[in-house]
Design a protein around this motif. Structure first.
Motif, PDB file in Angstrom:
ATOM      1  N   ALA A 151      -3.234   7.212   6.506  1.00 23.11           N
ATOM      2  CA  ALA A 151      -2.399   6.215   5.834  1.00 23.11           C
ATOM      3  C   ALA A 151      -1.922   5.151   6.812  1.00 23.11           C
ATOM      4  CB  ALA A 151      -1.206   6.898   5.164  1.00 23.11           C
ATOM      5  N   THR A 152      -1.533   5.565   8.010  1.00 20.91           N
ATOM      6  CA  THR A 152      -1.088   4.616   9.033  1.00 20.91           C
ATOM      7  C   THR A 152      -2.202   3.638   9.393  1.00 20.91           C
ATOM      8  OG1 THR A 152       0.514   6.163   9.971  1.00 20.91           O
ATOM      9  CG2 THR A 152      -0.264   4.398  11.418  1.00 20.91           C
ATOM     10  N   ASP A 155      -2.940   1.007   6.693  1.00 22.49           N
ATOM     11  CA  ASP A 155      -1.911  -0.029   6.563  1.00 22.49           C
ATOM     12  C   ASP A 155      -2.118  -1.178   7.547  1.00 22.49           C
ATOM     13  OD1 ASP A 155      -0.607   1.256   4.507  1.00 22.49           O
ATOM     14  OD2 ASP A 155       0.810   2.291   5.820  1.00 22.49           O
ATOM     15  N   SER A 156      -3.079  -1.030   8.437  1.00 23.96           N
ATOM     16  CA  SER A 156      -3.367  -2.050   9.450  1.00 23.96           C
ATOM     17  C   SER A 156      -4.826  -2.469   9.351  1.00 23.96           C
ATOM     18  CB  SER A 156      -3.096  -1.485  10.852  1.00 23.96           C
ATOM     19  OG  SER A 156      -3.803  -2.198  11.854  1.00 23.96           O
ATOM     20  N   ARG A 183      -8.336   4.634  -1.201  1.00 24.69           N
ATOM     21  CA  ARG A 183      -8.091   3.525  -0.273  1.00 24.69           C
ATOM     22  C   ARG A 183      -9.054   3.575   0.907  1.00 24.69           C
ATOM     23  NH1 ARG A 183      -2.374   3.290   2.082  1.00 24.69           N
ATOM     24  NH2 ARG A 183      -3.235   1.362   2.984  1.00 24.69           N
TER      25      ARG A 183
END
Length: 374
Positions: A151-152, A155-156, A183
């Motif tokens: 997830a981290t 997000d980038s 995702r």
């Protein structure tokens, strides 16, 4: 055989120890040795690793893993997803991180090691440094992560590109939410869901399908595992070993404590013992948590039990974002019935995690029950 403690927080020390234990004559190494008395005891011949962890329940266990179990898992992984170079982005002191190093050693390639704190930029730099080829052919790169790390990265933009550069990314430690998997797929990343534990030398079921040589059955609603990847047992704890490892018809089975179903593909539905009795009705908190995590913004929510004066037991949803109790209760009631509805929502600034990446449920239960946090 001699057992030598190794500093679990130093991945290069763990790598050196595993190189000697897996590829050489030893000694066996101990990681996370808080549960091992000093001086370290002798271990059976053929032992490569003893990994001690309290897990998410807080009960220390020292799992004895042979060289054969570790290499069997590494070779079966290569047979399933392919051979190549490995990046260590997990703590080396836990089985998932240690097994990344073992896979690299078995492949004959030096692992890349992510230095410092995990971040999209650090991960991207480590991934870029792995780019190599042999005879003009690119060497595939692999890594292993927990869902929070995925997830981290997503997000980038930099992290998402780095994630997609790997041939495959093993994801374990806890359930991979469908929304997160979607995702990752949209970003071009190939995630492989893994299932396993220290007692199975790490992941042994990939995307629901057991690795070669691994057996899976469901007995009495509990998932059980067999095969060459099984641990020898728990160091200095014969009673617990006998309770967790069964011998039937010449086959040794590990009782995982997980509930599930298996019809060629394994579906884990939660923990056998993560059940409360609320108003006389059994409620699986794993199923409640799965429903809650489908709601917007609640991907990291954790559901924990609390005593209840009226119903006997109830549940609390711990979140790190804004959440409306009414919407949560409605969704859970629609999916599981009124008895499963959580009693309240507890908001925290950040969900505490174990070094393995799993939610620290011991701490969360203490918070929800208003008691001291260890």
């Amino acid at each position: 055989m001699r057992l030598e403690p190794v500093e679990s927080h130093d991945p290069r020390a763990v790598l050196r120890g595993l190189r000697a234990a897996v590829l050489g004559a030893g000694p066996a190494i101990a990681l996370g040795g808080a549960g091992i008395a000093a001086p370290a005891p002798e271990v059976p011949a053929g032992t490569a690793l003893v990994v001690t962890t309290s897990g998410s329940t807080g009960y220390p266990k020292s799992v004895v893993l042979s060289r054969a179990a570790l290499t069997s898992g590494a070779l079966a992984t290569a047979a399933r997803i392919g051979e190549g170079a490995w990046l260590l982005a997990l703590p080396a002191g836990y089985i998932a991180g240690a097994q990344v190093l073992v896979r690299a050693l078995v492949s004959g390639r030096e692992p890349a090691i992510l230095s410092g704190t995990f971040s999209p930029s650090a991960f991207a730099a480590a991934a870029a440094g792995m780019a190599s080829s042999a005879g003009g052919t690119r060497i595939p790169a692999y890594t292993s992560l927990v869902p929070a790390q995925v997830a981290t990265l997503l997000d980038s933009p930099e992290g998402a590109r780095a994630l997609a550069s790997f041939e495959a990314v093993l994801v374990g430690g806890q359930a991979l939410a469908p929304a997160l998997a979607d995702r990752a797929a949209a970003a071009g990343a190939r995630l492989v869901r893994t299932y396993g534990s220290s007692e199975t030398a790490g992941g042994c079921v990939y995307d629901g399908v057991p690795l070669d040589g691994v057996g899976v059955r469901v007995a009495g609603g509990e998932v059980q595992i067999s095969g060459p990847i099984l641990a020898d047992g728990y160091l200095g704890d014969p009673d617990r070993t006998a309770a967790a490892f069964l011998h039937e018809g010449g086959t040794r089975w590990y009782r995982t404590g997980d509930a599930g179903a298996f019809d060629g593909a394994l579906r884990v539905t939660g923990r056998v013992d993560n059940v409360i009795v609320s108003g006389g009705i059994n409620v699986s908190l794993d199923r409640v948590e799965a429903v809650v995590r489908t709601l917007p913004g609640l991907l990291a929510a954790v559901v924990v039990p609390v005593p209840d004066a009226r119903w006997g037991e109830a549940s609390v949803v711990v979140v790190d974002s804004d959440a409306e109790l009414k919407a949560i209760r409605a969704a859970v009631a629609a999916a599981l019935g009124a008895a499963a509805r959580p009693r309240e929502v507890l908001r925290v600034d950040r969900i505490p995690l174990l070094p393995s990446g799993k939610p620290d449920r011991v701490t969360l239960r203490a918070l929800a029950n208003g008691g001291p946090v260890a």
